[in-house]
Design an enzyme around this catalytic site. Structure first.
Site, PDB file in Angstrom:
ATOM      1  N   HIS A 472       0.827  -1.209   0.000  1.00 45.09           N
ATOM      2  CA  HIS A 472       0.000   0.000   0.000  1.00 45.09           C
ATOM      3  C   HIS A 472       0.863   1.261   0.000  1.00 45.09           C
ATOM      4  CE1 HIS A 472      -3.542   2.503   1.222  1.00 45.09           C
ATOM      5  NE2 HIS A 472      -2.587   3.225   1.794  1.00 45.09           N
ATOM      6  N   GLU A 473       1.774   1.342   0.950  1.00 43.78           N
ATOM      7  CA  GLU A 473       2.592   2.551   1.046  1.00 43.78           C
ATOM      8  C   GLU A 473       3.490   2.710  -0.173  1.00 43.78           C
ATOM      9  OE1 GLU A 473       2.002   4.842   3.096  1.00 43.78           O
ATOM     10  OE2 GLU A 473       0.604   3.673   4.303  1.00 43.78           O
TER      11      GLU A 473
END
Length: 683
Positions: A472-473
Site C-alpha cells: 500500500h505505502e
C-alpha cells in the site's frame, strides 16, 4: 550561525538533492526556517511590487519559483519529526508550529498577491496557456480564496490567530499520543503470557523490554489503530485484554498526555474558523475543495454502507460466539479483544488457513525485492539499486536508486521499516524532494512502517497485514516517483485528499497476483513456494470478516465527520459520550466492534492531514476496485497496462482534475459495484 555554516540553507550536493543528514543537527532547523521564511516573503514581495499588469509569467510562475529554500528545509525537517522525533526534535517542532502557520498565512492571505492572482484568473480564457498552466491558475485562485484571502484585514488577523492556535494544538495532540503510546506499552513478566507468538516475535518483545532496561521481561509496543496484530495469536485471554485496554486508553487518562481537552479545543477552533470563512462547519469547509463537494455526499455513502456492514458484523459475531460456546470449557461472551483470535479459528475451520502460520513465507527482504520491487519492474519497467553510500536521516532507513526501463535516472526511494520509540505510529509516505521541471528537481520519497525489530540473527517475518501495508505505502511512493510535472504545486501526491489513497490501494492488488506471489512467497528456510491450494483459499477469504473490517473503518470515518460537523455553538464536555452518540446515530455502536480509532488517538484527523477527510479511503476505494477490474479484464501485470496507468493517472500528479484523469484512464466514471462485491455488501 551564518548561512554558510547551516547545511540546510545550501542546496545539497548529494545525488538527487537528498539532504546531508550527517551534517544536519537539531539546532540548525529553527535558524534555517527563519532564513527561509524571510527569503520566501522577499520573493513574494518582489512579485507584488511588479509595476506591470499581472501575467501568468510574472505572477503565477513567479509564485511557483518562490519558496524553494523553504520547501527544502521543511521536507528535510518534517521527515525527521515524524520518523525520529527525539526530545530535541520535538522541542523544535513545538517552537516551529506557530511560526509555520503564521508564515503560511502571510503568503496565502497576502492581499496584493491575491489581487494579482485574481487578475490572471479573470483573463484566463484569453491567455495562451497549456492545460497544466491553466489548471495551475485555477488552483492558486481557488486555494487562496478557500484559505481566506478575500477576507477583510480584521478577519484575516483573527484567522491567522486561529491557524496558529490550531497548529500548536495539533502538535500537542501528536506529542501526547506518542508519549502515551510509549508509556502504555504492555510489559509482560513471562513468555507464557505471550503464548502463541512466534520465536521471532518473542525475541522482538524481549529486545524492546531490554532497550527500556527491563531485562528478563517482554514489552509489546502499541500500534496506531485500536487493538494489535498479536491479538489474533495470543492464547492467554488476559494478555489480549491487557493489550486492548492499553490501546483504547491512549490519550484519555487524567495525566499530562490527556488529549481530551486538546481535541475539544481543536474542534471548537476549527468550527470557528469555518464560520469565519463562510461555512457552516469544518466538514463543509474541507469537502468544498475535494471531489466529494459537500458533507452530504460523504454522509450518504457512509450511511449506505454502514447498515449492511453492521448486519454482516453481527452475523460474524454470532459465528464467533458459537465457536466459543462449543470449544471453551467455560464459555464467555465474546468481547472486542477476543474477536481477532476467534476469527482466525473460524477462518481456519472454514478455509483451512492459519494466517499467522504464513509468516515464514513472508520474509521482509524477499517481500520487498521479489514482491514489491518485482511487481513494479514488471508493470512499469523501473529497477531498484540499493545505495549504501547514501546516508538518510536514520541508520535504519535504506536508500534505493530508481531507474526507468531505458536506464535513465528517476529518483530515490527510502524505506524505514522498523518501529522505534521516536517514530509516530502507523505507516506513511512522504517526499523529501519533490519533482519539478521548473526547479530541475527529481523525486526522493520515503516509506515508513512500524514492524517490530527482531532479535539479533532472527529474520523479519511479516504478517499478511504488514505485507499489505508495504504494498500500500509503496503505491504512494510510486505516485510520488512517477508524477512528472512542470510546477511544484502539482508534484507527487499533491492531489485532492479523497483521491490520494487511490493509487496506493490499487497497488495492493499485486499481493496475491499469481506471478508476483509465487516470486516472493517462499519459505525463508527451505525456499518452498506457498502451497497453491492455500493461495486459492486465501483468495476465497477476501470477503471474510469484512463486516467487522468495514464497520470499524466506517465508525472511525463517521466519528471524524461527527466531530467536524458541529457548529460554533456546540458545547462538548464528555468526549466518550459524544463518541457513543455519534456511533449510535449511524448504527455502529457495537462495543465488540470498536471504532478503528477512538478520538483521543485519532492522529489522522487531530494531528494529520485527514480532518473531515478520513472518509477518503472508502471514497477512493470505489475507484480502486473499479481499476482492479480493469486490470483483470485487460491482462493484468503487463507493461502496456502499467504504462497506461502511469501516463494517464500516476504521471499527471495533481496537474489535472483527478476525476478527469480517472475518466481518461478508464474511459468512463467509476462503478461502485466492484467495491460492494469486494466488501461483501452486494445484498
Amino acid at each position: 550561525m551564518t548561512d554558510t555554516a547551516n547545511p540546510l540553507l545550501q542546496p545539497s550536493t548529494l545525488p538527487y538533492g537528498i539532504p546531508d543528514y550527517r551534517a544536519i543537527r537539531p539546532e540548525h532547523y529553527i535558524p534555517a526556517f527563519r532564513a527561509a521564511f524571510d527569503e520566501h516573503l522577499h520573493e513574494i514581495s518582489r512579485i507584488t511590487m511588479v509595476r506591470s499588469m499581472p501575467t501568468f509569467e510574472n505572477t503565477i510562475e513567479a509564485l511557483e519559483r518562490a519558496g524553494e529554500t523553504l520547501d527544502r528545509v521543511a521536507h528535510a525537517f518534517y521527515t525527521v519529526s515524524s520518523a525520529d522525533a527525539t526530545p530535541e526534535i520535538q522541542a523544535v517542532d513545538e517552537q516551529l508550529a506557530p511560526l509555520m502557520a503564521a508564515h503560511n498565512d502571510a503568503v496565502s492571505l497576502n492581499g496584493p498577491l491575491y489581487w494579482r492572482v485574481q487578475q490572471v484568473f479573470d483573463q484566463l480564457d484569453s491567455l495562451d496557456l497549456d492545460p497544466e498552466q491553466r489548471y495551475l491558475v485555477e488552483r492558486h485562485h481557488r486555494e487562496m480564496t478557500h484559505a481566506g484571502a478575500a477576507l477583510d484585514d480584521e478577519a484575516k488577523a483573527h484567522l491567522t490567530l486561529l491557524n496558529q492556535q490550531l497548529s500548536t494544538l495539533s502538535n500537542t495532540f501528536e506529542r501526547n499520543l506518542l508519549n502515551d503510546t510509549n508509556d502504555l506499552a504492555v510489559v509482560f513478566d513471562a513468555a507464557e503470557q505471550l503464548d502463541g507468538l512466534s520465536a521471532g516475535e518473542l525475541s522482538a518483545a524481549a529486545r524492546s523490554a531490554a532497550e527500556r532496561g527491563l531485562d528478563g521481561h517482554y514489552l509489546v509496543s502499541l500500534t496506531l489503530f485500536t487493538g494489535h496484530p498479536y491479538l489474533a495469536q495470543l492464547r492467554n485471554r488476559n494478555s489480549r485484554r491487557d493489550i486492548m485496554a492499553a490501546s483504547q486508553a491512549r490519550g484519555s487518562r487524567d495525566n499530562a498526555n490527556d488529549n481530551r481537552p486538546v481535541l475539544r479545543e481543536i474542534v471548537r477552533l476549527r468550527a470557528e474558523r469555518a464560520a469565519l470563512l463562510g461555512y457552516e462547519s469544518h466538514a463543509a469547509y474541507i469537502t468544498a475543495d475535494e471531489t466529494a463537494g459537500n458533507p452530504g455526499a460523504v454522509e450518504d455513502m457512509l450511511r449506505a454502507l454502514a447498515a449492511p456492514s453492521a448486519v454482516n458484523a453481527r452475523a460474524e459475531r454470532e459465528a464467533l460466539q458459537l465457536l466459543v460456546d462449543r470449544t471453551e470449557p467455560e464459555p464467555f461472551p465474546v468481547e472486542a479483544h477476543d474477536w481477532a483470535f476467534y476469527t482466525e479459528k473460524v477462518r481456519e475451520a472454514l478455509y483451512d488457513i492459519d494466517t499467522s502460520a504464513l509468516r515464514p513465507w513472508f520474509e521482509a527482504e524477499r517481500v520487498l525485492q521479489d514482491g514489491v520491487f518485482f511487481a513494479a519492474t514488471r508493470l512499469y519497467g523501473v529497477t531498484f539499486t540499493e545505495r549504501s553510500d547514501l546516508v538518510s536521516y536514520h541508520p535504519g532507513a535504506r536508500v534505493f536508486e530508481v531507474s526507468n526501463a531505458d536506464g535513465s535516472p528517476l529518483g530515490l526511494y527510502i524505506l524505514d521499516l522498523y518501529t522505534r520509540d521516536s517514530k509516530r505510529g502507523g505507516a506513511w509516505m512522504n517526499p523529501i524532494v519533490s519533482q519539478s521541471r521548473l526547479r530541475g528537481t527529481s523525486p526522493v520519497v520515503v516509506n515508513n512502517l512500524n514492524v517490530p525489530l527482531p532479535g539479533d540473527g532472527e529474520p523479519t517475518l511479516l504478517t499478511l497485514d504488514e505485507v499489505t501495508t508495504l504494498f500500500h505505502e509503496f503505491g504512494h511512493a510510486l505516485h510520488g516517483l512517477f508524477a512528472t510535472v512542470t510546477y511544484p504545486h502539482f508534484a507527487g501526491t499533491n492531489v485532492f485528499r479523497d483521491f490520494v489513497e487511490f493509487p496506493s490501494q490499487v497497488n495492493e492488488m499485486w499481493i496475491l497476483w499469481p506471478e508476483v506471489l509465487d516470486n516472493y512467497a517462499r519459505h525463508h528456510e527451505t525456499g518452498e513456494a506457498l502451497d497453491p491450494a492455500i493461495v486459492e483459499r486465501l483468495r476465497a477469504t477476501e470477503t471474510f470478516d469484512q463486516g467487522h473490517a468495514t464497520s470499524e473503518y466506517l465508525a472511525a470515518a463517521w466519528l471524524d465527520q461527527a466531530w467536524h460537523r458541529v457548529g460554533t455553538d456546540a458545547d462538548i464536555e464528555d468526549v466518550a459520550a459524544f463518541e457513543a452518540a455519534a456511533l449510535a446515530d449511524i448504527g455502529l455502536n457495537d462495543p465488540v466492534v470498536p471504532t478503528r480509532y477512538s478520538s483521543t488517538y485519532f492522529a489522522h484527523v487531530f494531528s494529520g492531514g485527514y480532518s473531515a477527510g478520513y472518509y477518503s479511503y472508502i471514497w477512493s476505494e470505489v475507484l480502486d476496485a473499479d481499476t482492479v477490474d480493469w486490470f483483470r479484464e485487460n491482462g493484468g501485470l503487463t507493461r502496456e497496462n502499467g504504462d497506461r496507468f502511469r501516463q494517464r493517472l500516476l504521471g499527471v500528479g495533481g496537474s489535472k482534475d483527478p476525476l478527469e484523469a480517472y475518466h481518461d484512464f478508464r474511459g468512463r466514471v467509476a462503478d461502485i459495484a466492484p467495491l460492494l462485491k469486494r466488501r461483501g455488501l452486494e445484498a
